[in-house]
Design an enzyme around this catalytic site. Structure first.
Site, mmCIF file in Angstrom:
data_model
loop_
_atom_site.group_PDB
_atom_site.id
_atom_site.type_symbol
_atom_site.label_atom_id
_atom_site.label_comp_id
_atom_site.label_asym_id
_atom_site.label_seq_id
_atom_site.Cartn_x
_atom_site.Cartn_y
_atom_site.Cartn_z
ATOM 1 C CD GLU A 222 15.491 4.175 16.034
ATOM 2 O OE1 GLU A 222 16.315 3.796 15.183
ATOM 3 O OE2 GLU A 222 14.599 3.438 16.507
ATOM 4 N NE ARG A 228 9.642 3.871 8.595
ATOM 5 C CZ ARG A 228 8.941 2.871 8.089
ATOM 6 N NH1 ARG A 228 7.706 3.049 7.709
ATOM 7 N NH2 ARG A 228 9.452 1.694 7.965
ATOM 8 C CG HIS A 229 12.966 5.538 13.066
ATOM 9 N ND1 HIS A 229 12.990 5.411 11.702
ATOM 10 C CD2 HIS A 229 12.848 4.282 13.568
ATOM 11 C CE1 HIS A 229 12.896 4.117 11.389
ATOM 12 N NE2 HIS A 229 12.802 3.418 12.507
ATOM 13 C CD GLU A 366 7.083 -1.985 12.580
ATOM 14 O OE1 GLU A 366 8.067 -2.069 11.838
ATOM 15 O OE2 GLU A 366 7.168 -1.936 13.830
ATOM 16 C CB SER A 369 6.454 -5.448 16.629
ATOM 17 O OG SER A 369 7.042 -4.896 15.513
ATOM 18 N NE ARG A 417 7.194 4.403 13.393
ATOM 19 C CZ ARG A 417 7.964 3.376 13.062
ATOM 20 N NH1 ARG A 417 7.411 2.240 12.674
ATOM 21 N NH2 ARG A 417 9.262 3.488 13.091
#
Ligand code: AMO
Length: 443
Positions: A222, A228-229, A366, A369, A417
């Protein structure tokens, strides 16, 4: 030397057993966490693996006399008589009346940050700079005990559901998730990549074990600094074969989360209490299609420019909406656009613009996934070509499809997260033991 028996004798009495030893001399081992000198007596708090134990020194209790080498952060064996403590709220607590302190190691310096108060009060950067020390603070430590509980719940639940735990390579021939956020590595003169996820391998293991899971590190290059990363995080993945459709995956995740929350309540009660964790009740988790969720966001929010995915404020809005509408902290959003999902995702046969995929939002963030994967060889090759990929480079991945794979799907859940939003943190770094971000590779 004696023969090894396989038994390590307990030399430190756990606090949970104090109750049965009132009036007796017991020994505990730990770090001297805090000393409060009250002139004619002193409170000495000992930090053991999971507890803070109050010990009281007074010359009245024994012939032992406190020495100057009893300092905060020294390791010690403290012996004393177990007695009930006087508590303000009348709750049942015990303490030790000290009869001896044996120093086992002496620190070379005073910690650079105060860790013996209720919580570490320095700013986040300083907290992270001194992580090996700040983690000793009971509240900091409790975050990662809770995190252990989450992983343990995931593992226990899936093991009970006949999943096999696996570990897949982290040095890979290709990035699994596409995009540019992949770390390149020089591997004896060849370019290889750090795993963005275990995706290609967990799928390969479906025809082997039918159901697999993995808890392990993954790497994302990133380039931006967000709350959040991370560049390295722990991904909790599973993959299962012979699914009827992708709702099987969502149901399995719902079960895993129910199990995890229950485990935290029952076996992590001291940490839940210390951090005042608001454990979500999960009866069922509502679902909404991406297209409908997007329409809702467009109606309520201004300045939304990304029509193909959600911006963080849309996720936050949807989190509040799910709470108001369904009383749920979680929301599944399904049928994301095909253009925004990776090459292995199955398109919806009824509408190829969208996929049989989902994200799970937790309190507006989120955390997962997942979805159904393509299992047909020709379909997968065609999709790769459509996306400008060269199927030849994925020859080993495509063995899965070429030599027969059942309908299958799975998911990836970001451990940090989930921890972050469970504990109400604004930044994922608080929920990461030793974070790796664009500016940080130490400690
Ligand atoms: P995805 O790329 O959406 O999916 O990642 C899954 C989950 O991992 C977490 N996550 C991150 N956490 C911290 N820092 C990051 N940089 C980061 N990136 C992702 C999020 C996210 O929801 N292979 C698919 C999963 C699957 O379909 O099985 C995948 O990796 O919580």
């Amino acid at each position: 030397m004696q023969d090894m028996t396989g038994v390590v004798p307990v030399t430190s009495m756990p606090y949970s057993q104090f109750k049965e030893h009132v009036g007796e001399q017991v020994a505990i081992k730990g770090a001297i966490h805090n000393i409060r000198d009250m002139s004619d007596f002193a409170f000495i708090i000992v930090r053991t693996a999971r507890e803070l134990i109050q010990c009281v020194y007074s010359p009245e209790f024994s012939d032992y006399r406190l020495t100057p080498d009893v300092v905060e952060q020294c390791s010690a064996k403290v012996t004393g008589k177990v007695v009930p403590s006087e508590t303000r709220d009348g709750s049942e607590r015990y303490e030790l009346q000290i009869s001896d302190i044996e120093i086992l190691s002496t620190p070379a310096a005073i910690p650079p940050v105060v860790i013996s108060k209720k919580q570490v009060t320095c700013d986040l950067a300083t907290n992270l700079d001194y992580r090996p020390v700040t983690l000793r603070n009971p509240k900091e430590r409790a975050i990662f005990k809770i995190q252990e509980g989450i992983q343990r719940g995931f593992r226990e639940f899936l093991t009970k559901q006949n999943f096999t735990e696996v570990h897949t390579p982290k040095i890979n021939f290709a990035g699994a998730e596409g995009g540019t956020n992949v770390f390149k590595l020089d591997y004896f003169g060849k370019t290889v990549y750090l795993a963005q996820s275990p995706q290609l391998y967990k799928q390969a293991l479906v025809p082997v074990f039918e159901r697999v899971f993995e808890i392990g590190p993954v790497f994302r290059a990133e380039h931006h600094d967000t709350s959040r990363h991370l560049n390295e995080y722990i991904s909790m993945d599973f993959e299962m074969g012979f699914i009827e459709d992708f709702t099987d995956i969502m149901n399995m995740e719902t079960g895993a989360l129910q199990y995890i929350m229950n485990l935290l309540k029952t076996e992590y009660a001291p940490e839940v209490e210390l951090l005042k964790v608001d454990i979500p009740e999960i009866k069922t988790i509502p679902c909404v299609k991406f297209k409908d969720a997007k329409a809702l966001c467009m109606k309520k929010l201004k300045n939304i420019t990304d029509m193909k995915d959600f911006e963080p404020e849309e996720e936050a809005f949807l989190g509040k909406w799910a709470k108001q509408q369904f009383g749920s902290d979680f929301l599944f959003v399904t049928h994301y656009l095909s253009a925004k999902r990776p090459f292995y995702t199955m398109d919806d046969p009824e509408d190829p613009e969208v996929t049989l995929s989902f994200d799970l939002l937790f309190r507006g963030l989120e955390i997962t996934s997942g979805g159904q994967r393509i299992h047909d060889y020709n379909m997968q090759v065609e999709k790769m070509k459509k996306l400008g990929m060269n199927p030849d480079e994925f020859e080993t991945y495509l063995m899965l499809h070429k030599y027969g794979a059942p309908p299958h799907g799975g998911l990836g859940l970001g451990l940090e997260r989930l921890t972050m939003h469970l504990l109400g943190f604004k930044n994922v770094r608080y929920a990461t033991m030793f974070p790796r971000d664009i500016n940080r590779v130490t400690p």
